[in-house]
Design an enzyme around this catalytic site. Structure first.
Site, short mmCIF file in Angstrom:
data_model
loop_
_atom_site.label_atom_id
_atom_site.label_comp_id
_atom_site.label_asym_id
_atom_site.label_seq_id
_atom_site.Cartn_x
_atom_site.Cartn_y
_atom_site.Cartn_z
N LYS A 40 12.84 5.12 2.43
CA LYS A 40 11.86 4.80 3.55
C LYS A 40 12.36 3.59 3.66
O LYS A 40 12.60 2.60 2.23
CB LYS A 40 10.91 4.93 3.09
CG LYS A 40 10.24 5.10 1.90
CD LYS A 40 8.88 5.41 1.00
CE LYS A 40 8.32 4.44 -0.18
NZ LYS A 40 7.59 5.50 -0.71
N ARG A 228 11.93 11.71 -6.79
CA ARG A 228 12.39 11.45 -6.25
C ARG A 228 11.79 9.60 -6.70
O ARG A 228 11.13 9.31 -7.07
CB ARG A 228 11.28 11.10 -5.78
CG ARG A 228 10.89 12.68 -4.63
CD ARG A 228 9.64 12.50 -3.75
NE ARG A 228 8.66 12.00 -4.08
CZ ARG A 228 7.82 13.12 -5.13
NH1 ARG A 228 7.29 14.43 -5.60
NH2 ARG A 228 6.67 12.62 -5.80
N TYR A 272 3.18 -28.41 2.50
CA TYR A 272 1.94 -28.55 2.81
C TYR A 272 0.42 -29.05 1.68
O TYR A 272 0.94 -28.00 0.75
CB TYR A 272 1.59 -27.40 3.48
CG TYR A 272 2.00 -26.77 5.13
CD1 TYR A 272 1.72 -28.20 5.84
CD2 TYR A 272 2.95 -26.35 5.33
CE1 TYR A 272 3.23 -27.70 7.36
CE2 TYR A 272 3.88 -25.86 6.14
CZ TYR A 272 3.73 -27.35 7.45
OH TYR A 272 4.13 -27.19 8.00
N MET A 320 6.90 -21.31 6.18
CA MET A 320 7.29 -20.05 6.92
C MET A 320 8.82 -20.27 7.33
O MET A 320 9.13 -19.37 6.26
CB MET A 320 6.47 -20.89 8.35
CG MET A 320 6.95 -19.39 9.13
SD MET A 320 6.62 -19.28 11.11
CE MET A 320 4.88 -19.47 10.94
C1 LIG Z 1 8.10 5.89 -2.27
C2 LIG Z 1 7.81 7.13 -2.99
C3 LIG Z 1 8.73 7.57 -4.16
C4 LIG Z 1 9.50 6.79 -4.46
O1 LIG Z 1 8.64 5.64 -5.68
P1 LIG Z 1 9.60 4.93 -6.83
O2 LIG Z 1 8.28 4.68 -7.58
O3 LIG Z 1 10.37 3.39 -6.12
O4 LIG Z 1 10.99 5.93 -7.37
C5 LIG Z 1 8.37 8.71 -3.94
N1 LIG Z 1 8.20 9.22 -3.75
C6 LIG Z 1 6.90 9.14 -2.56
C7 LIG Z 1 6.01 10.56 -2.01
C8 LIG Z 1 6.75 8.48 -1.93
O5 LIG Z 1 6.09 7.22 -1.31
#
Ligand SMILES: *Cc1c(COP(=O)(O)O)cnc(C)c1O
Length: 385
Positions: A40, A228, A272, A320
């Protein structure tokens, strides 16, 4: 513009992503688990499509994204493997995902109703693939425990009607980067209860998953069928300093040529707000990157970069488009315009890491790498085909 001119760029080593995914798969395999690589947010700033390709080449059976749009973009780039998305808004185009063989996530009966309605627009001979998310304590997406029985009942009814298959049940940790936090065990218990509830109504999800990177590494009991992994796949330690040395390699390096070098008199103030004043005659280098490119403004007067072989302090505020680094005593400083500046990278040649930048800026390395972009070009190295 000559094409040979070096410009500020994000260099992403996809070979490192492949190796990291391999390390993570080997880590969880003894528990009968495998890895969903989370790509993502444009692959946490590394390039979604390229990161996805590297993950598949390393054997990742699943990819994960937040939105339907991200899932569609991956399909349009040619990815054909199992792919889960999990964040929708009312009116979202569920059919776009389901019609492209994406597993979608339902949090509620309303989601399941919307999925059922969307199926009128989908031309497929097999049932849609739907996963259910239970909120086990993050209090973010997912069904509450109270509403879970209704979600299960609606899910089961859809299976009985042949409109979908419930392919997964999953949840997400709140505190997995603190392995000793009591919330971890509590959430895992809630998850096991939710799975038992699904089992009781006759659901047999193909994959049950709870762990993100930190939990995958630190909490073997949470590995279930899939973990995940986002941040660890990009080579960043999700809980720096407390884990085993897994050999993960940061895949992202951000570099720029020095745009200008100049000598300041003692007492000259920089950038700045004049938040830094040269205590002595000082050579400074102008780095042509700023918050418009994702360089955090909080890095002003705190983070460091590598110029040539040395670490150099950022002086004054990040603007910036540009910021200044301290190159030292003009009598000794050898740096000149065009020299390479490395903001951060794997840390193997003396450059700071994204974790160093996160510490300096009071944030997490996730945010540092994900926000890099703006005018920066991205170049991928280490691709195999
Ligand atoms: C972003 C996300 C992950 C990944 O998490 P990490 O800490 O980067 O491994 C896993 N599950 C869900 C639902 C997420 O939104």
């Amino acid at each position: 513009m000559s094409p040979e001119v070096r410009r500020p760029e994000i260099v992403v080593d996809v070979a490192a992503i492949r190796r990291n995914v391999g390390i993570l798969r080997d880590l969880v395999a003894p528990d009968g688990s495998d890895v969903m690589v989370v790509v993502k947010a444009d692959g946490y700033g590394h390039g979604m499509v390229e990161a996805a390709r590297a993950a598949r080449q390393a054997g990742a059976p699943w990819l994960g994204v937040a939105t339907i749009e991200e899932a569609v973009r991956l399909r349009e780039a040619g990815d054909t493997g199992r792919l889960l998305c999990w964040l929708t808004v009312p009116g979202d185009d569920w059919a776009a995902a389901i019609g492209r063989d994406v597993d979608v996530t339902a949090y509620s009966v309303a989601h399941l109703d919307a999925i059922r309605t969307s199926l009128d627009e989908v031309d497929r001979s097999t049932p849609a693939r739907v996963q259910l998310k239970i909120d086990t304590g993050l209090s973010r997406g997912g069904s509450t425990r109270d509403l879970w029985p209704d979600v299960l009942e609606a899910a089961r009814a859809g299976e009985a009607d042949g409109v979908w298959t419930i392919t997964g049940v999953w949840s997400h940790f709140a505190c997995s980067d603190e392995p000793d936090h009591p919330a971890n065990a509590a959430q895992e218990r809630e998850f096991r209860d939710a799975l038992a509830g699904a089992e009781r109504v006759g659901l047999r999800p193909e994959v049950r998953h709870l762990a993100n990177s930190a939990a995958a590494i630190h909490r073997p009991s949470s590995r279930f069928d899939l973990v995940r992994c986002g941040i660890a796949a990009y080579g960043l330690d999700p809980a720096p300093g407390i884990g085993p040395e897994l050999g993960l390699e940061p895949a992202m390096t951000v570099t720029a040529p020095l745009a200008l070098v100049k000598d300041l008199h003692a007492g000259a103030s920089v950038s700045y707000g004049h938040t830094w004043t040269a205590p002595a005659e000082t050579r400074v280098g102008l780095v042509p990157l700023g918050y418009g490119d994702g360089v955090p403004r909080h890095a002003g007067n705190t983070a460091e970069v590598r110029v040539g072989g040395s670490r150099r302090a950022i002086r004054g505020r990040i603007c910036m488009d540009q910021f200044l680094v301290d190159l030292g005593d003009p009598g000794e400083a050898a740096a000149e315009a065009g020299d390479d500046v490395v903001l951060f990278g794997p840390g193997t040649s003396g450059e700071p890491t994204a974790a160093d930048w996160a510490r300096a800026c009071g944030t997490i390395h996730y945010e540092i790498v994900t926000r890099m972009g703006g005018r920066l070009a991205r170049r991928h190295i280490g691709a195999t085909r």
